[in-house]
Design a protein around this motif. Structure first.
Motif, PDB file in Angstrom:
ATOM      1  N   CYS A  24     -35.307  50.293 -71.533  1.00  0.00           N
ATOM      2  CA  CYS A  24     -36.182  50.701 -72.645  1.00  0.00           C
ATOM      3  C   CYS A  24     -35.452  50.631 -73.986  1.00  0.00           C
ATOM      4  N   ILE A  25     -36.135  50.062 -74.999  1.00  0.00           N
ATOM      5  CA  ILE A  25     -35.543  49.937 -76.340  1.00  0.00           C
ATOM      6  C   ILE A  25     -36.192  50.898 -77.337  1.00  0.00           C
ATOM      7  N   GLY A  26     -37.141  51.715 -76.878  1.00  0.00           N
ATOM      8  CA  GLY A  26     -37.753  52.702 -77.765  1.00  0.00           C
ATOM      9  C   GLY A  26     -38.648  52.122 -78.826  1.00  0.00           C
ATOM     10  N   CYS A  27     -39.325  51.001 -78.528  1.00  0.00           N
ATOM     11  CA  CYS A  27     -40.172  50.345 -79.531  1.00  0.00           C
ATOM     12  C   CYS A  27     -41.476  51.105 -79.767  1.00  0.00           C
ATOM     13  N   GLY A  28     -41.954  51.840 -78.771  1.00  0.00           N
ATOM     14  CA  GLY A  28     -43.169  52.632 -78.926  1.00  0.00           C
ATOM     15  C   GLY A  28     -44.458  51.914 -78.604  1.00  0.00           C
ATOM     16  N   TYR A  29     -44.396  50.655 -78.195  1.00  0.00           N
ATOM     17  CA  TYR A  29     -45.627  49.920 -77.882  1.00  0.00           C
ATOM     18  C   TYR A  29     -46.429  50.615 -76.779  1.00  0.00           C
ATOM     19  N   CYS A  30     -45.722  51.120 -75.774  1.00  0.00           N
ATOM     20  CA  CYS A  30     -46.405  51.753 -74.635  1.00  0.00           C
ATOM     21  C   CYS A  30     -47.173  52.992 -75.063  1.00  0.00           C
ATOM     22  N   SER A  31     -46.639  53.728 -76.017  1.00  0.00           N
ATOM     23  CA  SER A  31     -47.301  54.954 -76.457  1.00  0.00           C
ATOM     24  C   SER A  31     -48.607  54.645 -77.177  1.00  0.00           C
ATOM     25  N   TYR A  32     -48.673  53.496 -77.842  1.00  0.00           N
ATOM     26  CA  TYR A  32     -49.904  53.087 -78.508  1.00  0.00           C
ATOM     27  C   TYR A  32     -50.913  52.527 -77.514  1.00  0.00           C
ATOM     28  N   ALA A  33     -50.430  51.878 -76.467  1.00  0.00           N
ATOM     29  CA  ALA A  33     -51.320  51.228 -75.509  1.00  0.00           C
ATOM     30  C   ALA A  33     -51.938  52.192 -74.515  1.00  0.00           C
ATOM     31  N   CYS A  34     -51.238  53.269 -74.174  1.00  0.00           N
ATOM     32  CA  CYS A  34     -51.711  54.180 -73.131  1.00  0.00           C
ATOM     33  C   CYS A  34     -52.894  55.022 -73.614  1.00  0.00           C
ATOM     34  N   PRO A  35     -54.045  54.972 -72.923  1.00  0.00           N
ATOM     35  CA  PRO A  35     -55.204  55.768 -73.343  1.00  0.00           C
ATOM     36  C   PRO A  35     -55.049  57.258 -73.068  1.00  0.00           C
ATOM     37  N   PHE A  36     -54.030  57.638 -72.295  1.00  0.00           N
ATOM     38  CA  PHE A  36     -53.827  59.038 -71.931  1.00  0.00           C
ATOM     39  C   PHE A  36     -52.669  59.681 -72.689  1.00  0.00           C
TER      40      PHE A  36
END
Length: 209
Positions: A88-100
């Protein structure tokens, strides 16, 4: 092979936050991160207020996996969506993509300086060897390797939060819906998260409408 899933029965949740406390205590979750949280919908509206326990739903087609530029996410044989903090590089893309809102960062500060993403692991640890100190420090306790279910579900006093084999979990909820219908109560079939994460909401047997 069992496919592990969560489901929260909003007809039973009493907003006690026992699941949240159990998770933080079991895994020594870092300050500022809640792998599980309780959300209240229609707060203050008499008869319409519902509380639900929310965490990573370990989606069959997880959006966090789709957007991660370094492919740090992976799915276990049991269907649990995990991630490798060493990648993990801490880009934050996953936090924006996750609906939960499941992926979170333990630190504070400007974007890119928040460290490694943290999320619910379904108490399944991480890529390190099961039961090692390194695994616990990064991901928490690996209860699945011990033959146990997630701590949050086990600690739910009203059994609103259920975790385990998706087929078994669906059967439990289906039976509850049928009993509620037979008693003239609200079916509560639109359980939070199921349709979004796993496809078409489960229907009780005999109800084709």
């Amino acid at each position: 092979m069992a496919r592990m899933k969560f489901i929260c029965d909003s007809e039973r949740c009493i907003e006690c936050n026992g699941c949240v406390t159990a998770c933080k205590n079991e895994h020594e979750v870092p300050w500022g991160v809640n792998r599980r949280r309780v959300v209240t919908i229609n707060d203050g509206q008499i008869g319409a207020e519902k509380s639900i326990s929310v965490a990573c739903m370990h989606c069959s087609d997880a959006p966090c996996m789709a957007v991660c530029p370094v492919d740090c996410f992976y799915r276990t044989d049991e269907g649990v969506v995990l991630h490798d903090k060493d990648i993990c590089i801490g880009c934050g893309y996953c936090s924006y993509a996750c609906p939960f809102g499941a992926p979170q960062f333990p630190g504070t500060g400007t974007f890119g300086l928040r460290g490694k993403m943290d999320k619910c692991t379904f108490c399944a640890g991480g890529p390190e060897k099961n039961g090692t100190q390194a695994e616990f420090e990064k991901y928490g306790r690996n209860r699945l390797a011990e033959g146990k279910l997630p701590a949050c579900a086990e600690m739910c006093s009203t059994k609103a939060l259920i975790g385990g084999d998706g087929d078994v979990v669906a059967d439990i909820f289906r039976n509850r819906v049928v009993k509620r219908q037979s008693n003239g109560k609200a079916a509560g079939a639109n359980v939070f998260g199921w349709g979004t994460a796993y496809g078409k909401p489960q229907q009780p047997s005999g109800n084709k409408s």
